[in-house]
Every structure is written in C-alpha cells, then in structure tokens.
Scaffold this motif. Structure first.
Motif, short mmCIF file in Angstrom:
data_model
loop_
_atom_site.label_atom_id
_atom_site.label_comp_id
_atom_site.label_asym_id
_atom_site.label_seq_id
_atom_site.Cartn_x
_atom_site.Cartn_y
_atom_site.Cartn_z
N PRO A 1 0.92 -1.17 0.02
CA PRO A 1 0.05 0.20 -0.11
C PRO A 1 0.96 1.21 0.04
CG PRO A 1 0.05 -1.05 2.14
CD PRO A 1 0.91 -2.00 1.27
N ASN A 2 0.40 2.24 -0.37
CA ASN A 2 1.13 3.73 -0.41
C ASN A 2 2.40 3.64 -1.04
OD1 ASN A 2 -1.17 4.62 1.08
ND2 ASN A 2 -0.21 4.43 3.06
N THR A 3 2.46 3.31 -2.40
CA THR A 3 3.45 2.98 -3.15
C THR A 3 3.65 4.09 -4.25
OG1 THR A 3 3.76 0.72 -2.82
CG2 THR A 3 5.12 1.66 -4.53
N PHE A 4 4.64 4.82 -4.32
CA PHE A 4 4.88 6.03 -5.45
C PHE A 4 6.11 5.94 -5.99
CE2 PHE A 4 1.72 7.15 -1.91
CZ PHE A 4 0.72 7.31 -2.72
N PRO A 5 6.14 6.27 -7.19
CA PRO A 5 7.41 6.40 -8.19
C PRO A 5 7.99 7.87 -7.69
CG PRO A 5 5.63 6.86 -9.50
CD PRO A 5 5.07 6.60 -8.14
N GLY A 6 9.47 7.67 -7.81
CA GLY A 6 10.18 8.88 -7.89
C GLY A 6 11.44 8.92 -8.21
N PHE B 1 10.98 3.48 -6.09
CA PHE B 1 9.62 3.31 -5.55
C PHE B 1 9.62 3.65 -4.16
CE2 PHE B 1 9.49 1.35 -9.44
CZ PHE B 1 8.24 1.92 -10.12
N LEU B 2 8.93 4.51 -3.59
CA LEU B 2 8.78 4.80 -2.14
C LEU B 2 7.48 4.36 -1.67
CD1 LEU B 2 7.22 7.76 -1.91
CD2 LEU B 2 9.66 8.57 -2.33
N SER B 3 7.66 3.77 -0.52
CA SER B 3 6.24 3.10 0.11
C SER B 3 6.51 3.38 1.64
CB SER B 3 5.85 1.67 -0.26
OG SER B 3 7.21 1.04 0.41
N PHE B 4 5.20 3.49 2.21
CA PHE B 4 4.94 3.48 3.62
C PHE B 4 3.76 3.12 4.04
CE2 PHE B 4 3.87 7.59 1.71
CZ PHE B 4 2.64 7.94 2.12
N ASP B 5 3.79 2.52 5.19
CA ASP B 5 2.80 1.78 5.88
C ASP B 5 1.60 2.73 6.18
OD1 ASP B 5 2.33 -0.91 7.07
OD2 ASP B 5 1.64 0.52 8.69
N PRO B 6 0.18 2.22 6.10
CA PRO B 6 -0.70 3.15 6.63
C PRO B 6 -0.59 3.85 8.09
CG PRO B 6 -1.48 1.37 5.46
CD PRO B 6 -0.07 0.96 5.73
N ALA B 7 0.18 2.79 9.01
CA ALA B 7 0.06 3.58 10.38
C ALA B 7 1.13 4.49 10.62
CB ALA B 7 0.57 2.00 11.07
N ALA B 8 1.94 4.64 9.34
CA ALA B 8 2.91 5.55 9.36
C ALA B 8 2.47 6.93 8.97
CB ALA B 8 4.48 5.16 8.58
N ALA B 9 1.65 6.83 8.19
CA ALA B 9 0.97 8.14 7.64
C ALA B 9 0.07 8.89 8.57
CB ALA B 9 -0.08 7.79 6.54
N ILE B 10 0.24 9.97 9.10
CA ILE B 10 -0.20 10.74 10.21
C ILE B 10 -1.00 11.66 9.50
CG2 ILE B 10 0.35 12.11 11.94
CD1 ILE B 10 3.43 11.04 11.82
N LEU B 11 -2.13 11.85 9.88
CA LEU B 11 -3.17 12.72 9.62
C LEU B 11 -3.36 13.95 10.60
CD1 LEU B 11 -6.16 10.70 7.85
CD2 LEU B 11 -4.42 11.99 6.87
N LEU B 12 -3.24 15.39 10.21
CA LEU B 12 -3.17 16.68 11.19
C LEU B 12 -4.06 17.43 10.78
CD1 LEU B 12 0.58 16.78 11.14
CD2 LEU B 12 -0.96 15.76 13.04
N LYS B 13 -5.05 17.70 11.72
CA LYS B 13 -6.23 18.85 11.24
C LYS B 13 -5.48 20.19 11.20
CE LYS B 13 -10.01 16.17 12.81
NZ LYS B 13 -10.87 16.09 13.77
#
Lengths: 279, 393
Positions: free
Chosen positions: B327-332, B380-392
C-alpha cells in the motif's frame, strides 16, 4: 619583540612630561631655600617645618578631612542605593527621570551646581530657618550631592555586569531580600563601593568651586585656603603643602591599584589552573 | 527513538495526564497530581508570555518544557519558582496553593541556566548556603553538605571558588546547591546548554541517575528536543505561550497532534491532502503531490471532502528499485543523497516536482554501487498506513 616606533615613544614621553613635569617641579621647589618661588636658593626643608607650625593650615586640613570623610561616607550610602535601584529595578514609575536626575550632576558645570546649592541654602534658611548659617553642614551637604553621582555610576556599572540570577538564586534558597543584600549583593559590589568611596573622598578633599559657594565665614577648607593664599603669590610653603597632598593621594591610589591588580592576577591564575586541570 | 530508562511503574504513572488527543492507550491512576498549574497566564504589558496553561505533574517525574526561544517555557518556570507572579491562574504544589508565596517560602529550588553560583563563596559554602535557613544543627548541616558533594562527586573541590573549577564542575555545584534543601520540586533551566556536546551526553545520564537516587520531581526547561526526549518521562511542547501537546517522548514523536509539534520534533514530510473516504481504522486521502491516494490511520472527526495535512517521517518510508505490491507506493527519482554512515538521507523528487525526504538505515554492509538507490535512479517509495499521520492543524 616588536620594534618600538620612535614616534610613539616620543609622543608617550611628551604626554607624561605634560602631566608630570609641573608636579615634579613643584615638588622640587618645595625644598627651595629661597623665599622667592622661582629662584633656587639651595636645599631646605624649612617650609615643611613652618607648615607644621602653621595652625591656620593645620585647621583647614583637619576640616577638609572631616568634610571629606563624612561626605564620602554619606555619598557612598546614597550612591550605592541609587546604583542598586538603577541596576536591579528595570521597571518603575519615573525610572528614566530618576536615572537622568541622578547622573546629571556628572556633566553639570560646577559653578552652576555651586550657585544652585547656595540659592537653595539661602531659601531654606528663609523658609524653614535651617541651615541657619552656612559652614560645615552646608559644605558637607553640597559635597554629598555632587560626589554621590560618582558612586552611583561605579556601583551601577559593576552591578549591571554581575549576573542578576545570583541574587535570585539566594532568594530561591530561602533568603529574604535583606539577607540577599547582605550575603550576596554587597559582597559582589564591595570593590565598587570602596573605589566609589575613595573617589568621593578625593573629589571632596580638593573641591574649590562648590565649597566656595556653600561655605560661610570661619569655615575654610584646605583648597580654599590654598586658593586664597595663591592669590597673594605662590609661596614655597604652598609647594610643600601640595607635595604632601600629592604624596598622600599618590600612595592611596598606588595601594588601591596594587590591591585590585593582585585580586585580578589571582583570579587569572586560578582560572588558568582550572583550565589546565581539565585538559 | 531513545526511550528514557524508567521502570515500568514509573512509565505507567507518567502517562496519566497525557494529552487527550494522543491516540495511545492510557493508564488511569487516581493519585492527585503533585504539581498542578491551573489556567496560568502571564502578561508583560501587551505581550502574553504564557497563555492559559494547565498542567499536572506527578511526584517523581522528570517533566520537560520544550520549545523555541520566546515560547514562554522559562517564564512558566519562573512562575513556579515564584520570581514572576502569574497575571491569572493558580499554582499548587503538593496540594498547597503557592501562587502568592515569595520564592524564599516555596519548597522549590532552581538550577539556573548560568548556574548563578555565589562567586565569593567556596563550593562548600555555596552548597551550604540554603541550609542556614533550615532548622538543623551545625553537624547535620555539615553532613548534608558532605552528602551533596559526594552525590555530585565534588568532595575534593569543596574549598575551591567557582572560578577555580571547570564548567562541568560548576554545573554540578549548582545541582548540589539546589538539591541540598531537599526541595519537593527542582526546576532546571536549560541545565546542559552551557556544556559541550560530549559532556552534555554524559551529564544527561548523571542527572537522571541523581533524580532516581533522590526521587525529587524535576521540571526541565530546554530547547533541545533530544535532551527533552532522553531525560524526561513526559514533556510538553510549547509555542507562543501555549502548550501544544503533552505526552511521553513516543507520544509526541509518533502521534503529534499538530503540524507544529510534528515539525518541531524531528524532521517530517508534509503534504496537502483531501479526505476521500473514512473508516473505523483507516481513511483514504487524496494527495496531489504524491499523485494518488494514500491509506492512513484514521483520526476522529473526519468527513469526506475535508482538507487535511498528511505527514510522514523520513525513516518510515521504504525505498526500492522495483515496485512491490505494497500500500502507499509511489514512484520518484533520487535527486541527491547524503551518506552518514549508519544511515543515508535521500531527497526524492516526485513526478509532481515535490521533494520528499527519505531516511534509510544502512543495515547491510555494502559498497558504493550496491546501495539501495543511487543518484538519478528511478525508485519506488512506500510507507505503511500506520506511518501516515493525518493532522487537522
């Protein structure tokens, strides 16, 4: 060793000559056997002997000493308080005005201060009947007024350099404000207080102008006496008197210098030792 | 992240008053707080140095106030010491209202940033100074001074003056002096700031050891995040006189509650995002700069269409030359890399032109041409959903 510039050395010699040749010549001529101040008449100490038997001069010297001791002490107490207030209380109503008023006498022409003091004493005598006459009291008061500012300046600058947190630390450790003052603030500023007192003492001892305005009949300080005698011509006994004064003042300054210098050197050496110990 | 060396009990007790927003399971302990700061505000003229701060600290904690200069942390410390009277609010220590007591009547001592040693007194006299107000005999006093000097290992320097000892030794004299009265609370204003780096690390552990030996509650003011994280059981991040977040080092690093906290502690990548769908565990957000959707750990109160910030720590991103089905894989493309030995910092340009920082640990011993990715490489970079922080905010 760097090569010394001839120009700089010459200028230095000229500078010192400018300062000290008059004083030296005065000292030499105080041992002049001749009655004429400008003609050398052989070595003699007779002017010193005549000085010691001159009651007028001795009384004036004693009076000057009394005034200087009293006014320097009072000026030191008041000046220290003002200096602490300026250094430690950053915000109070009228602080700028206070600071200006306290230091203004530093730049005020002495004649103005003298006249102002005289006017004040005359008006006070008229309105409240005190001081009834001018003399010892009025001269001392005037001296306190104008020498206080020197103490204030010295204490203020010394205390501004010191870390205010040191006093807070003492308070934090349980000392009430007066204990902090006694245990911490006064010891820290004691060199400033001593040099302030010395300065106030010296200034009072040789003041002519303000004393002249505020003194009254029968109160003749040494500088005033010298001043009135010189008006009749410089006599060798004045030279002798001046030589004694220079010697006393010079010794005092030298002692103070040695003490301060020694403290400074000890501090340097200790700091160096501490540094090396950590290498 | 380095965890402070506390016992499990201590750690449990320290999470009590953690920030309500921190998404961590919290232990609830019923003990009344040892120190309670209630709605404290301090204004200097029109400037508000401390703004409505409420804080509870437990007995035996090392609590840090962390923030940049002018954030109000030192003012708050001075309010606790009694040097500043709060404009509003109250301060309680051990159940007693301290707000109107002068510094010399508070069971609180402070270690000053400049150490503020008495220059005209020996080390011994410095340490003994606070004891002269205590009700104890001369022998008891001497014994306490000896104990304190022993604690900070300065016995042989007892007769030296402060200018005859080194900076590190001065720091320890200041500590011994502040601890001599056995205060209920010790305040430390930037305790390590004046020391050089090597000495600082050593002293840090020494401070923690001394705290554990004496059991005194410490409040430390610091601008150094590493210092705050290593030293303290809990910390409060401050900005513009306000407390932004309170929690353990892990709380604040892994679960920041605002862009400010996330950016202040460690480095982080921020992206503008829009919420698409929300679930119980995860949320889908659209991130134009990454060129796709990201699955992130959900936070309460999300609504589709809501603009939000996505934050990802550089060390939580995985780099690979080949695309894996993650999940959350993007090219760069690797724009540049900095090799630090134990890890490398990559700057990855995304197709949108946005640059993302990626920190990769060099766990494998490898030559220059065998590393994960090199300059100009497509990755390709990827990160775990748990590592994705949402901030209001």
């Amino acid at each position: 060793m760097r090569r010394r510039s001839t120009f700089l050395v010459t200028m230095l010699c000229f500078g010192f000559a400018f300062f000290y040749v008059p004083i030296l010549s005065m000292m030499v001529y105080s041992f002049n056997g001749s009655r004429l101040a400008t003609v050398w008449g052989g070595f003699s100490t007779k002017w010193y002997v005549s000085l010691l038997s001159n009651r007028q001069i001795l009384n004036a010297a004693l009076l000057s000493l009394k005034i200087a001791l009293l006014s320097a002490t009072m000026a030191t107490i008041l000046g220290t308080m003002a200096g602490i207030a300026l250094a430690r209380f950053k915000r109070f109503r009228g602080r700028t005005l206070f600071s200006g008023l306290v230091t203004a006498p530093l730049v005020m022409p002495e004649v103005i201060t003298g006249i102002a003091s005289l006017m004040l004493f005359i008006l006070m005598a008229e309105w409240i009947g005190w001081p009834a006459s001018r003399g010892f009291t009025t001269v001392t008061l005037a001296h306190i007024t104008f020498s206080m500012v020197f103490v204030t300046t010295i204490v203020h600058s010394r205390l501004s350099e010191a870390d205010a947190a040191v006093e807070e630390a003492a308070m934090d450790l349980g000392s009430r404000p007066w204990q902090v003052m006694k245990d911490i603030t006064l010891p820290i500023i004691s060199p400033a207080i001593v040099s302030g007192w010395l300065l106030a003492f010296t200034i009072s001892l040789d003041d002519v102008v303000i004393t002249n305005f505020t003194t009254g009949p029968g109160t003749t300080t040494l500088p005033i006496l010298i001043w009135s005698k010189v008006k009749l011509g410089v006599t060798p006994d004045i030279n002798a008197l001046a030589t004694i004064t220079v010697c006393i003042v010079g010794t005092g300054v030298a002692i103070a210098g040695v003490i301060l210098n020694r403290a400074e050197k000890r501090r340097d050496r200790d700091a160096r030792m501490a540094y090396q110990a950590n290498q | 992240m380095p965890e402070p060396a506390r016992t499990a009990d201590q750690r449990a007790a320290t999470t009590v008053a953690a920030f309500p927003g921190a998404q961590l399971p919290q232990t609830s302990v019923k003990a009344p707080p040892f120190i309670r700061i209630e709605h404290v505000t301090k204004r200097f003229g029109t400037f508000t140095a401390v703004s409505d701060v409420t804080l509870e600290i437990q007995k035996g904690e090392i609590f840090s106030l962390l923030g940049g200069s002018g954030c109000g942390k030192t003012t708050l410390l001075r309010v606790l010491a009694g040097f500043e009277a709060p404009t509003e609010g109250r301060v309680f220590i051990d159940g007693q209202d301290m707000t109107d007591l002068p510094p010399y009547e508070r069971p609180v001592n402070m270690m000053f940033q400049s150490y503020a040693l008495f220059p005209h007194m020996t080390v011994e006299k410095n340490v003994a100074y606070g004891l002269k107000h205590e009700d104890m005999t001369g022998a008891q006093r001497a014994e306490r001074v000896r104990e304190m000097l022993d604690l900070v290992q300065l016995t042989e320097f007892a007769q030296r003056k402060p200018h005859q000892i080194s900076g590190g030794q001065r720091q320890r004299v200041a500590l011994a002096r502040a601890l001599a009265k056995q205060p209920k609370l010790l305040l430390l204003d930037e305790p390590l700031a004046a020391l050089d780096k090597k000495l600082r690390e050593h002293t840090q552990f020494e401070l923690m050891e001394i705290q554990e030996k004496t059991g005194t509650t410490f409040i430390v003011v610091t601008h150094d995040q590493e210092e705050a994280m290593t030293l303290s059981s809990r910390l409060a991040v401050m900005d513009k006189g306000r407390i932004m977040q309170i929690g353990t080092a892990t709380d604040v690093y892994e679960y920041p509650n605002s862009r400010f906290v996330a950016g202040f502690i460690g480095s982080i990548n921020f992206f503008e995002a829009t919420v698409r769908t929300t679930g119980a565990e995860t949320a889908e957000v659209e991130v134009p700069d990454l060129g796709g959707n990201v699955t992130a750990r959900a936070i309460p109160g999300l609504a589709p269409g809501q603009p939000i910030t996505l934050a990802v720590r550089p060390e939580k991103v995985h780099l690979a030359r080949k695309r894996h089905d993650l999940p959350n894989t993007f090219p760069g493309t690797v724009q540049s890399l900095a090799y630090f030995g134990k890890d490398s910092l990559y700057r990855i340009v995304l197709p949108s032109g946005h640059v993302m920082l990626v920190n990769s640990v060099n766990a494998r011993r490898a030559g220059e041409h065998e590393r994960v990715a090199d300059w100009e490489d497509a990755v390709f970079l990827s990160f775990d959903p748990a590592a994705a922080i949402l901030l209001k905010d």
